[in-house]
Design an enzyme around this catalytic site. Sequence first.
Site, short mmCIF file in Angstrom:
data_model
loop_
_atom_site.label_atom_id
_atom_site.label_comp_id
_atom_site.label_asym_id
_atom_site.label_seq_id
_atom_site.Cartn_x
_atom_site.Cartn_y
_atom_site.Cartn_z
N GLY B 258 0.81 -1.22 0.00
CA GLY B 258 0.00 0.00 0.00
C GLY B 258 0.84 1.27 0.00
O GLY B 258 2.07 1.24 0.11
N HIS B 259 0.15 2.40 -0.07
CA HIS B 259 0.82 3.70 -0.14
C HIS B 259 1.57 4.00 1.16
O HIS B 259 1.12 3.64 2.25
CB HIS B 259 -0.20 4.80 -0.43
N ASN B 260 2.71 4.62 1.01
CA ASN B 260 3.54 5.08 2.14
C ASN B 260 4.24 3.95 2.88
O ASN B 260 4.97 4.22 3.85
CB ASN B 260 2.74 5.90 3.16
#
Lengths: 363, 363, 363
Positions: B258-260
């Site tokens: 996922g993001h980050n």
Amino acid sequence: MTHTVKEIGTALGMDVLGAVSLKVTGVAEPAVAKPEHLVIAMTPEFIADLPRGAARVAVLPQDTDWQDLGLEAAIIAPRPRYAMSGVTAMMDPGQGWANGIHPSAVIDESARIDAGVSIGPLSVIGPRAHIGGGTRIGPQCHVGADSVIGADSLLREGVRIGARATIGERLFAQPGAVVGGDGFSFVTPETSSVEQARRTLGDSGDTASQSWARIHSLGSVTIGDDVELGANCTIDSGTVRDTCIGPGTKIDNLVMIGHNVEVGRDCLLCGMVGIAGSTRIGNNVVLAGQTGVSDNIFIGDNVITGGGTIVLSNIPAGRVMLGYPAMKMDGHIDLYKRLRRLGRVFDDVAALKKAVFKSSQSE
Amino acid sequence: MTHTVKEIGTALGMDVLGAVSLKVTGVAEPAVAKPEHLVIAMTPEFIADLPRGAARVAVLPQDTDWQDLGLEAAIIAPRPRYAMSGVTAMMDPGQGWANGIHPSAVIDESARIDAGVSIGPLSVIGPRAHIGGGTRIGPQCHVGADSVIGADSLLREGVRIGARATIGERLFAQPGAVVGGDGFSFVTPETSSVEQARRTLGDSGDTASQSWARIHSLGSVTIGDDVELGANCTIDSGTVRDTCIGPGTKIDNLVMIGHNVEVGRDCLLCGMVGIAGSTRIGNNVVLAGQTGVSDNIFIGDNVITGGGTIVLSNIPAGRVMLGYPAMKMDGHIDLYKRLRRLGRVFDDVAALKKAVFKSSQSE
Amino acid sequence: MTHTVKEIGTALGMDVLGAVSLKVTGVAEPAVAKPEHLVIAMTPEFIADLPRGAARVAVLPQDTDWQDLGLEAAIIAPRPRYAMSGVTAMMDPGQGWANGIHPSAVIDESARIDAGVSIGPLSVIGPRAHIGGGTRIGPQCHVGADSVIGADSLLREGVRIGARATIGERLFAQPGAVVGGDGFSFVTPETSSVEQARRTLGDSGDTASQSWARIHSLGSVTIGDDVELGANCTIDSGTVRDTCIGPGTKIDNLVMIGHNVEVGRDCLLCGMVGIAGSTRIGNNVVLAGQTGVSDNIFIGDNVITGGGTIVLSNIPAGRVMLGYPAMKMDGHIDLYKRLRRLGRVFDDVAALKKAVFKSSQSE
């Protein structure tokens, strides 16, 4: 897809009644059917919906009073769910692709393309690949060097087959399916923490850093006749020999089959099933959605799992399994009932302790 | 891929014995090997199979009596599994792609393509992208605007890299891998039911409808050297800074990052692992297939999970975990043994109640 | 993406303070921000980091002393997380694609392309497809025959839409998303082992081999306005009617939606969620990552699941669920606490047995 009622009955070996020369051009649900639609009404609910729509002909179970439903004709299906297969195959409008080989496809001059093959726009066929007669390859597909795809197959848009795959007849590959990615196989110069943890069931030992060396996949993938591959599924190549998928096996979307895996014949692997490297799956096995299977184990013939089952060890033939970790379905149901009564048993034990030991300390 | 036995031994630093000028052209399993094949026989089972095939040379563990097995030459591997890495790398026949830049590739004139790069048919290289020397990009790949791919990388067919990604050397990306999709990040004008349920551990509060506003991903993805990306895996862009994958980390098929998220170095993320947004993973972490990790948590260095582990909270460094929710593997094994005895304990409690309370009521 | 502080405040309806004519060209995290960057500092941690970077302007919660932080200007966000949506939308640099229709795209002459549409290199638009005004289709996408994509949509690289899909406005589809693969629906001539096992909860009956006949998908997929589709997700076609995704619903990477499924409006389906065939999902439902939902069941409005929840039966509206099989979250937490005390209770029962029955046999 225009057919008369009689043509459908004849093709599928089903009895037809009434105005058998009526023509149908498509299939619709009972309540929204227009006069040109064929309706497949397999359940009492669907049959009850028939008068709400405008269908003139329906596929119905035996002994349905079709005239009383206002129909002009009926096709009688002894096993209605099975009838869905034949009727939907006849009425499938397809993807609307043009026939022939699109000029934008990039086909190696050494590839062998048999008669009646269609290849869609922007597809790539590699050196010495062989495409069997009547096979339709959709847009933006890739067939790698030296791969063979059997006759009468259908590859939807963006299917990717790597090098040296051997695939039988009547493959049906959904969009984005990948065959022949490299196996996920890495090794450390020394015994790795994973090998250590497996041996000791939990102690990963000395935790010094380790880097992973790649084991290349020299094998490819062998797939039998009549196999289905779901959208964006992935079937990895074997390390030395091929990963194998038996004939008649159907694989759903986002399924992953690891390197060296052997899947038998006529299995159903439902959505998001994952099978780790070198595991063997018998014949006629049905794994429900999100079932996961560890590497290097064996699942016997006719095994069935429920949704989300996590299989960490071998399963003998014929078992029906559920849970994490997998246990026999009836045992799982018993356990789950007991867990719901656990609070009451805890209270019982506390009361017993108080009575027997005169203990007043809180548990 | 023709090599003499001596060349292989020299390249891999392994001792060779016997007819060291013998040539091999491929690798096969012992029982089906032809005279031109090299066999890698690491286990007693494979060694026992040698006489069934026609191999003349094998890679063998130390102290194996190779002459007694009918071989003409032997390559001695001190750690046979590790030898697989070097031998398979040398003998890998590859994908059979042509060298050079295919005329059907669409390459922006501002892209920077270093020496020795190959780009396959129908690939797209965006504005100002930079492809490092010796990198091979397969058919139908995409490299977005301003992205950098390091030297000596390999992108299999249909790999998709979005804009502004920074990727190190020797990337090995399997078919259909996606880097730089937008993060899944949505927000409601008011406190959402999810925020509410997390705070209260179960009460989603007022259930009025809510619509979701998109948080765009302004960051991209940074990937270190020597990373592998599995088939159809997805690595999302970060919201403001980049999502980061450390050097040496290997990611299997259908994994989602996922993001980050920050993944450390030398991790193994096996098939179908999912890591939700903003979670941090240490170095040398091994997550088995279908492991899921919640958002905004931390997994320490050297952690190992078993298949299907669901991680809902932080894990300190060095732990070996299993189960849903994740617990220490030895604790999980103890619990599982107890659950199998639960029926007997329920019976014991019923008997005790009867004895102590003279209760005749059914439990 | 250059904007003045004043422009941002005006566009998003937020108050601006200080040097409101300052220009920003991008967004960065506080500690690494350069003078031209806008910083979004929503938490005390990010606010504390501001002095480490060189930002001159930040989006801040109400009542933050921005001048004390060394800033020259401030944008005041009443709900900072929601402000992320507007600010990131304004500052999104996009994918750097060229406008217009790339000459390498293969567009059927019967397709209808509205004003302001961009179509990237090597994309394919099928017969009679209709692309709404302002929609941007990235590189290597496919839109099938007779499909409709609403206005102002964005399809990232390699998105694949099959034939006859109906998609609303403002679709946002991430790379590799697949819409309209065929449903996974097979039937045996006789009652199958799966039908048998479901009826008996565990007995698969006579285990003779069976082969699977394909039920074709005659329906397609209908998707409402404002839907997001994650990277490499798959949405299958319906059997007779369309599979339906309601407006405002957001679908993450590697999610699978089976045939005939109906998903309501404003749902969030997080990474790797799987929904099996013919299941209905209400409005405003949030399914956390790796949640699996069986076929032919119903999930009510406003239901929330935790990560990895396996849903095997209906869930009434408003429930918050967790576990395998799914149970109410508070019940799951209670159960988990009890399981951790199970060893102690087993010891208690053994002690009670010894005291009550004078039994000396080990349990």
